[in-house]
Design a protein around this motif. Structure first.
Motif, PDB file in Angstrom:
ATOM      1  N   MET A   8       6.911  -1.798  -6.214  1.00  0.00           N
ATOM      2  CA  MET A   8       6.834  -0.480  -5.628  1.00  0.00           C
ATOM      3  C   MET A   8       6.160   0.476  -6.601  1.00  0.00           C
ATOM      4  O   MET A   8       5.355   1.293  -6.196  1.00  0.00           O
ATOM      5  CB  MET A   8       8.254  -0.020  -5.265  1.00  0.00           C
ATOM      6  CG  MET A   8       8.305   1.263  -4.524  1.00  0.00           C
ATOM      7  SD  MET A   8       7.594   1.058  -2.887  1.00  0.00           S
ATOM      8  CE  MET A   8       7.167   2.702  -2.514  1.00  0.00           C
ATOM      9  N   LYS A   9       6.496   0.331  -7.859  1.00  0.00           N
ATOM     10  CA  LYS A   9       5.916   1.212  -8.870  1.00  0.00           C
ATOM     11  C   LYS A   9       4.401   1.024  -8.937  1.00  0.00           C
ATOM     12  O   LYS A   9       3.660   2.005  -9.025  1.00  0.00           O
ATOM     13  CB  LYS A   9       6.557   0.922 -10.229  1.00  0.00           C
ATOM     14  CG  LYS A   9       6.132   1.858 -11.315  1.00  0.00           C
ATOM     15  CD  LYS A   9       6.882   1.547 -12.607  1.00  0.00           C
ATOM     16  CE  LYS A   9       6.449   2.465 -13.723  1.00  0.00           C
ATOM     17  NZ  LYS A   9       7.138   2.166 -14.967  1.00  0.00           N
ATOM     18  N   ASN A  10       3.945  -0.211  -8.870  1.00  0.00           N
ATOM     19  CA  ASN A  10       2.506  -0.478  -8.892  1.00  0.00           C
ATOM     20  C   ASN A  10       1.810   0.106  -7.668  1.00  0.00           C
ATOM     21  O   ASN A  10       0.713   0.652  -7.772  1.00  0.00           O
ATOM     22  CB  ASN A  10       2.233  -1.985  -8.964  1.00  0.00           C
ATOM     23  CG  ASN A  10       2.626  -2.570 -10.300  1.00  0.00           C
ATOM     24  OD1 ASN A  10       2.715  -1.862 -11.297  1.00  0.00           O
ATOM     25  ND2 ASN A  10       2.878  -3.865 -10.304  1.00  0.00           N
ATOM     26  N   PHE A  11       2.449  -0.022  -6.509  1.00  0.00           N
ATOM     27  CA  PHE A  11       1.854   0.519  -5.288  1.00  0.00           C
ATOM     28  C   PHE A  11       1.750   2.039  -5.374  1.00  0.00           C
ATOM     29  O   PHE A  11       0.725   2.616  -5.031  1.00  0.00           O
ATOM     30  CB  PHE A  11       2.667   0.105  -4.062  1.00  0.00           C
ATOM     31  CG  PHE A  11       2.057   0.574  -2.773  1.00  0.00           C
ATOM     32  CD1 PHE A  11       0.997  -0.121  -2.224  1.00  0.00           C
ATOM     33  CD2 PHE A  11       2.523   1.704  -2.131  1.00  0.00           C
ATOM     34  CE1 PHE A  11       0.413   0.302  -1.043  1.00  0.00           C
ATOM     35  CE2 PHE A  11       1.950   2.138  -0.954  1.00  0.00           C
ATOM     36  CZ  PHE A  11       0.891   1.435  -0.402  1.00  0.00           C
ATOM     37  N   LEU A  12       2.807   2.696  -5.834  1.00  0.00           N
ATOM     38  CA  LEU A  12       2.780   4.153  -5.943  1.00  0.00           C
ATOM     39  C   LEU A  12       1.768   4.631  -6.973  1.00  0.00           C
ATOM     40  O   LEU A  12       1.190   5.704  -6.824  1.00  0.00           O
ATOM     41  CB  LEU A  12       4.172   4.689  -6.283  1.00  0.00           C
ATOM     42  CG  LEU A  12       5.181   4.697  -5.142  1.00  0.00           C
ATOM     43  CD1 LEU A  12       6.543   5.132  -5.645  1.00  0.00           C
ATOM     44  CD2 LEU A  12       4.722   5.583  -4.008  1.00  0.00           C
ATOM     45  N   SER A  13       1.537   3.849  -8.013  1.00  0.00           N
ATOM     46  CA  SER A  13       0.564   4.269  -9.022  1.00  0.00           C
ATOM     47  C   SER A  13      -0.859   4.290  -8.467  1.00  0.00           C
ATOM     48  O   SER A  13      -1.710   5.011  -8.970  1.00  0.00           O
ATOM     49  CB  SER A  13       0.642   3.354 -10.247  1.00  0.00           C
ATOM     50  OG  SER A  13       0.174   2.060  -9.935  1.00  0.00           O
ATOM     51  N   GLU A  14      -1.112   3.526  -7.394  1.00  0.00           N
ATOM     52  CA  GLU A  14      -2.432   3.506  -6.776  1.00  0.00           C
ATOM     53  C   GLU A  14      -2.605   4.587  -5.723  1.00  0.00           C
ATOM     54  O   GLU A  14      -3.713   4.791  -5.227  1.00  0.00           O
ATOM     55  CB  GLU A  14      -2.679   2.129  -6.159  1.00  0.00           C
ATOM     56  CG  GLU A  14      -2.727   1.016  -7.182  1.00  0.00           C
ATOM     57  CD  GLU A  14      -2.840  -0.352  -6.547  1.00  0.00           C
ATOM     58  OE1 GLU A  14      -2.968  -0.432  -5.307  1.00  0.00           O
ATOM     59  OE2 GLU A  14      -2.797  -1.337  -7.293  1.00  0.00           O
ATOM     60  N   CYS A  15      -1.530   5.283  -5.362  1.00  0.00           N
ATOM     61  CA  CYS A  15      -1.591   6.323  -4.339  1.00  0.00           C
ATOM     62  C   CYS A  15      -1.896   7.681  -4.967  1.00  0.00           C
ATOM     63  O   CYS A  15      -1.517   7.943  -6.111  1.00  0.00           O
ATOM     64  CB  CYS A  15      -0.265   6.421  -3.593  1.00  0.00           C
ATOM     65  SG  CYS A  15       0.089   5.005  -2.563  1.00  0.00           S
ATOM     66  N   ALA A  22       8.554  -3.856   3.483  1.00  0.00           N
ATOM     67  CA  ALA A  22       7.311  -3.131   3.776  1.00  0.00           C
ATOM     68  C   ALA A  22       6.195  -3.565   2.838  1.00  0.00           C
ATOM     69  O   ALA A  22       5.048  -3.718   3.251  1.00  0.00           O
ATOM     70  CB  ALA A  22       7.543  -1.628   3.667  1.00  0.00           C
ATOM     71  N   LEU A  23       6.515  -3.792   1.581  1.00  0.00           N
ATOM     72  CA  LEU A  23       5.500  -4.247   0.630  1.00  0.00           C
ATOM     73  C   LEU A  23       5.017  -5.656   0.951  1.00  0.00           C
ATOM     74  O   LEU A  23       3.885  -6.011   0.627  1.00  0.00           O
ATOM     75  CB  LEU A  23       6.036  -4.178  -0.798  1.00  0.00           C
ATOM     76  CG  LEU A  23       6.163  -2.777  -1.374  1.00  0.00           C
ATOM     77  CD1 LEU A  23       6.866  -2.830  -2.719  1.00  0.00           C
ATOM     78  CD2 LEU A  23       4.805  -2.121  -1.507  1.00  0.00           C
ATOM     79  N   PHE A  55       1.682   1.969   4.610  1.00  0.00           N
ATOM     80  CA  PHE A  55       3.001   1.687   4.039  1.00  0.00           C
ATOM     81  C   PHE A  55       4.103   2.327   4.883  1.00  0.00           C
ATOM     82  O   PHE A  55       5.120   1.685   5.165  1.00  0.00           O
ATOM     83  CB  PHE A  55       3.115   2.196   2.600  1.00  0.00           C
ATOM     84  CG  PHE A  55       4.469   1.935   2.014  1.00  0.00           C
ATOM     85  CD1 PHE A  55       4.750   0.716   1.428  1.00  0.00           C
ATOM     86  CD2 PHE A  55       5.480   2.877   2.095  1.00  0.00           C
ATOM     87  CE1 PHE A  55       6.016   0.445   0.923  1.00  0.00           C
ATOM     88  CE2 PHE A  55       6.741   2.625   1.597  1.00  0.00           C
ATOM     89  CZ  PHE A  55       7.004   1.406   1.004  1.00  0.00           C
ATOM     90  N   VAL A  56       3.916   3.578   5.295  1.00  0.00           N
ATOM     91  CA  VAL A  56       4.936   4.253   6.107  1.00  0.00           C
ATOM     92  C   VAL A  56       5.119   3.523   7.441  1.00  0.00           C
ATOM     93  O   VAL A  56       6.243   3.359   7.919  1.00  0.00           O
ATOM     94  CB  VAL A  56       4.577   5.744   6.306  1.00  0.00           C
ATOM     95  CG1 VAL A  56       5.484   6.401   7.320  1.00  0.00           C
ATOM     96  CG2 VAL A  56       4.661   6.474   4.974  1.00  0.00           C
ATOM     97  N   SER A  57       4.033   3.051   8.025  1.00  0.00           N
ATOM     98  CA  SER A  57       4.137   2.275   9.268  1.00  0.00           C
ATOM     99  C   SER A  57       4.896   0.975   9.039  1.00  0.00           C
ATOM    100  O   SER A  57       5.766   0.604   9.825  1.00  0.00           O
ATOM    101  CB  SER A  57       2.748   1.968   9.817  1.00  0.00           C
ATOM    102  OG  SER A  57       2.086   3.138  10.179  1.00  0.00           O
ATOM    103  N   ALA A  58       4.562   0.273   7.957  1.00  0.00           N
ATOM    104  CA  ALA A  58       5.250  -0.983   7.639  1.00  0.00           C
ATOM    105  C   ALA A  58       6.717  -0.727   7.321  1.00  0.00           C
ATOM    106  O   ALA A  58       7.587  -1.525   7.687  1.00  0.00           O
ATOM    107  CB  ALA A  58       4.554  -1.668   6.465  1.00  0.00           C
TER     108      ALA A  58
END
Length: 97
Positions: A1-8, A39-40, A50-53
């Motif tokens: 999750m941290k990696n995904f948020l770092s790309e946003c 979701a990930l 991501f919000v949809s998933a």
């Protein structure tokens, strides 16, 4: 999750964290955290996906509502599809219809 948020970007992070916050209040923290990993697993590409998933992971698939058709709508005449003209465009292969 941290990696995904770092790309946003910042608005994307706000969107995701807002959705998680609302879900944690409504569904409970345990369920909302489990839905994060689910979701990930759908490999979302951005905050919207991501919000949809995440919503899908929390609530599952929903039935698509049927469109209400007015009673006075005229019926369409049926016609047979003929794709033979497209067969020539596709290398003159035999078209089954």
């Amino acid at each position: 999750m941290k990696n995904f948020l770092s790309e946003c970007d910042l608005p994307g992070k706000k969107q995701i964290l807002g959705a998680v916050s609302r879900a944690a209040q409504a569904e409970g923290i345990d369920r909302s955290v489990c839905a994060l990993s689910d979701a990930l697993s759908f490999s979302p590409k951005d905050a919207d996906s991501f919000v949809s998933a995440y919503g899908f992971a929390l609530q599952g698939p929903h039935q698509v509502p049927k469109n209400i058709v007015p009673a006075d709508l005229p019926s369409l005449t049926e016609y047979e599809l003929n794709f033979k003209a497209y067969g020539k465009l596709m290398g003159d292969g035999q078209c089954k219809r």
